[in-house]
Write an enzyme that holds these catalytic residues in place. Sequence first.
Site, PDB file in Angstrom:
ATOM      1  N   CYS A 240      48.113  40.427  47.456  1.00  0.00           N
ATOM      2  CA  CYS A 240      47.920  41.737  47.647  1.00  0.00           C
ATOM      3  C   CYS A 240      46.901  42.464  46.798  1.00  0.00           C
ATOM      4  CB  CYS A 240      49.272  42.268  46.860  1.00  0.00           C
ATOM      5  SG  CYS A 240      49.650  44.184  47.004  1.00  0.00           S
TER       6      CYS A 240
ATOM      7  N   CYS B 261      50.233  40.149  42.557  1.00  0.00           N
ATOM      8  CA  CYS B 261      50.436  39.131  43.452  1.00  0.00           C
ATOM      9  C   CYS B 261      49.097  38.916  44.262  1.00  0.00           C
ATOM     10  CB  CYS B 261      51.453  39.613  44.301  1.00  0.00           C
ATOM     11  SG  CYS B 261      52.924  39.865  43.709  1.00  0.00           S
TER      12      CYS B 261
ATOM     13  N   CYS C  27      49.740  48.701  40.613  1.00  0.00           N
ATOM     14  CA  CYS C  27      50.952  47.576  40.463  1.00  0.00           C
ATOM     15  C   CYS C  27      50.497  46.678  39.410  1.00  0.00           C
ATOM     16  CB  CYS C  27      51.399  47.114  41.667  1.00  0.00           C
ATOM     17  SG  CYS C  27      52.586  45.849  41.536  1.00  0.00           S
TER      18      CYS C  27
ATOM     19  N   GLU D 229      55.448  48.290  42.177  1.00  0.00           N
ATOM     20  CA  GLU D 229      56.615  47.314  42.409  1.00  0.00           C
ATOM     21  C   GLU D 229      57.745  48.204  42.035  1.00  0.00           C
ATOM     22  OE1 GLU D 229      60.196  45.723  41.816  1.00  0.00           O
ATOM     23  OE2 GLU D 229      58.536  44.148  42.185  1.00  0.00           O
TER      24      GLU D 229
ATOM     25  N   CYS E 286      50.717  45.723  55.398  1.00  0.00           N
ATOM     26  CA  CYS E 286      51.143  45.427  53.895  1.00  0.00           C
ATOM     27  C   CYS E 286      50.448  44.773  53.159  1.00  0.00           C
ATOM     28  CB  CYS E 286      52.448  44.369  54.340  1.00  0.00           C
ATOM     29  SG  CYS E 286      53.553  43.680  53.169  1.00  0.00           S
TER      30      CYS E 286
ATOM     31  N   CYS F 186      56.569  54.300  55.002  1.00  0.00           N
ATOM     32  CA  CYS F 186      56.562  53.200  53.649  1.00  0.00           C
ATOM     33  C   CYS F 186      56.078  53.765  52.696  1.00  0.00           C
ATOM     34  CB  CYS F 186      55.445  52.176  54.270  1.00  0.00           C
ATOM     35  SG  CYS F 186      55.382  50.947  53.018  1.00  0.00           S
TER      36      CYS F 186
ATOM     37  N   GLU G 206      49.079  56.074  48.489  1.00  0.00           N
ATOM     38  CA  GLU G 206      48.963  56.137  49.882  1.00  0.00           C
ATOM     39  C   GLU G 206      50.418  55.814  50.621  1.00  0.00           C
ATOM     40  OE1 GLU G 206      44.585  54.046  49.585  1.00  0.00           O
ATOM     41  OE2 GLU G 206      45.984  53.070  51.086  1.00  0.00           O
TER      42      GLU G 206
END
Length: 473
Positions: A228, A225, A221, A272, A445, A214, A199
């Site tokens: 996230c 986190c 990932c 990341e 985000c 972005c 995406e």
Amino acid sequence: MEASYCIWMRQLKMATTTTTTVSRRTTTTASLSSLIIRLPSSKPIPTLLSHLFHHHHHHHRRHSISTSATSPSQSQSPLSQTLNHSCSSNSGVEDGELNLSDSHKVILKGMRYKEFQNWVTSQGYRPAQALMLWKLLYGNNSKSIWAHSCEELEGLNKDLMMMLSKRAKLKALQVKDIITASDGTRKILFTLDDGLVIETVIIPNGDRGRNTVCVSSQVGCAMNCQFCFTGRMGLRRNLTAAEIVEQAVFARRLFTSEVGSIRNVVFMGMGEPLQNIENVITAADIMVDEQGLHFSPNKVTISTSGLVPQIKQFLRESKCALAVSLNATTDEVRNWIMPINRKYNLKLLLDTLREELSLKHKYKVLFEYVLLAGVNDSIDDAKRIIDLVKGIPCKINLLTFNPHSGSHFQPSTNEKMIEFRNTLAEGGCVVFMRPSRGDDQMAACGQLGNPGELQAPLLKVPLRFQTSLEPLV
């Protein structure tokens, strides 16, 4: 909980041993003529690849995607041109020469210009023709063409076009869907050659000249986190440099006429970036090339959760900007919400930045801080930030937490964010509050991706936070 995390990490390591990384290395002219970028040939991993993206069939606006054939002479939107054109010949053999299958063709957008020029000249064409082709691929031409097909290579030598149709791929991604949020933010879903989905987000900023794309750097990932959504996916694979660059090309191709010039790139999508550092630095170099996309280096920002060795490498090798996700002021909290802190703690991270930035001229790092209600948004946290960043040339962005399914957290109130910001400003910090964009369509985000069935576990909440988070756990 901790045991399940270790089990999940072992499963994830086994599932990702075939991750492809295209390393930066010197390539000879002879080897360029047969350059092939292959996807891993490993066995499929059904549990990791299932449920890549769940389509929402209402409550948002989509671009209509047509795959019907259209004559090149007909007027087309950039999106329909992107989907309809092909650079491949209809025949497997032409002029006595075998056409390569797509999987064996050179992917042009993964090369820096020097390597790109060497490949074109190794095929028997002049450097000037290589430069013209480069400009046509990256929109640096009088008609602002971001060519995705041979039919769009206006003015290019016909023999060169024929060679490209047989030996090269001009496009590294396929548009799967485009979703528009209520604030005008667009989320593009791209399908990769192996069927995985990534995406990309386009964030318009009206007439202020700050339209931003972005981009993602990985499928999923591995950082896990806790705030996230992408982190719940685990890591499927790294993106190639071409797959990263193509996101910026598509953003300009599809939306420049609608939202105006897109001048900013942030590597803050899925993944990341510094875990895929070789491809990310290559992609960033291509983006800032003055003859191509020509983004300003200080308008291309690479974000990291805090991989210390890669931060050193990035600051020494790249001209682009660096953002570091801080998000906590103590190791106790950061170990919980950002497990990478268990390997590279706050002191090591910040001392590294202090040392490395002392060697750079007029360079500031951007610290990102997502405010989580009752976790990291106290005035004491703000005061600790002031002490933590002393001696580090920096700016601080305060971000709203964007909720998603399965999360423990809630966003801080606007009043709390203002109080936090004012405390930082009074302490001498340069600080900004950044509003969420696209959050009603999971485009903000920390909201990208689709974890599917096998998800990274939520980690154990520290005892002192269990009461405040209890209703949400």
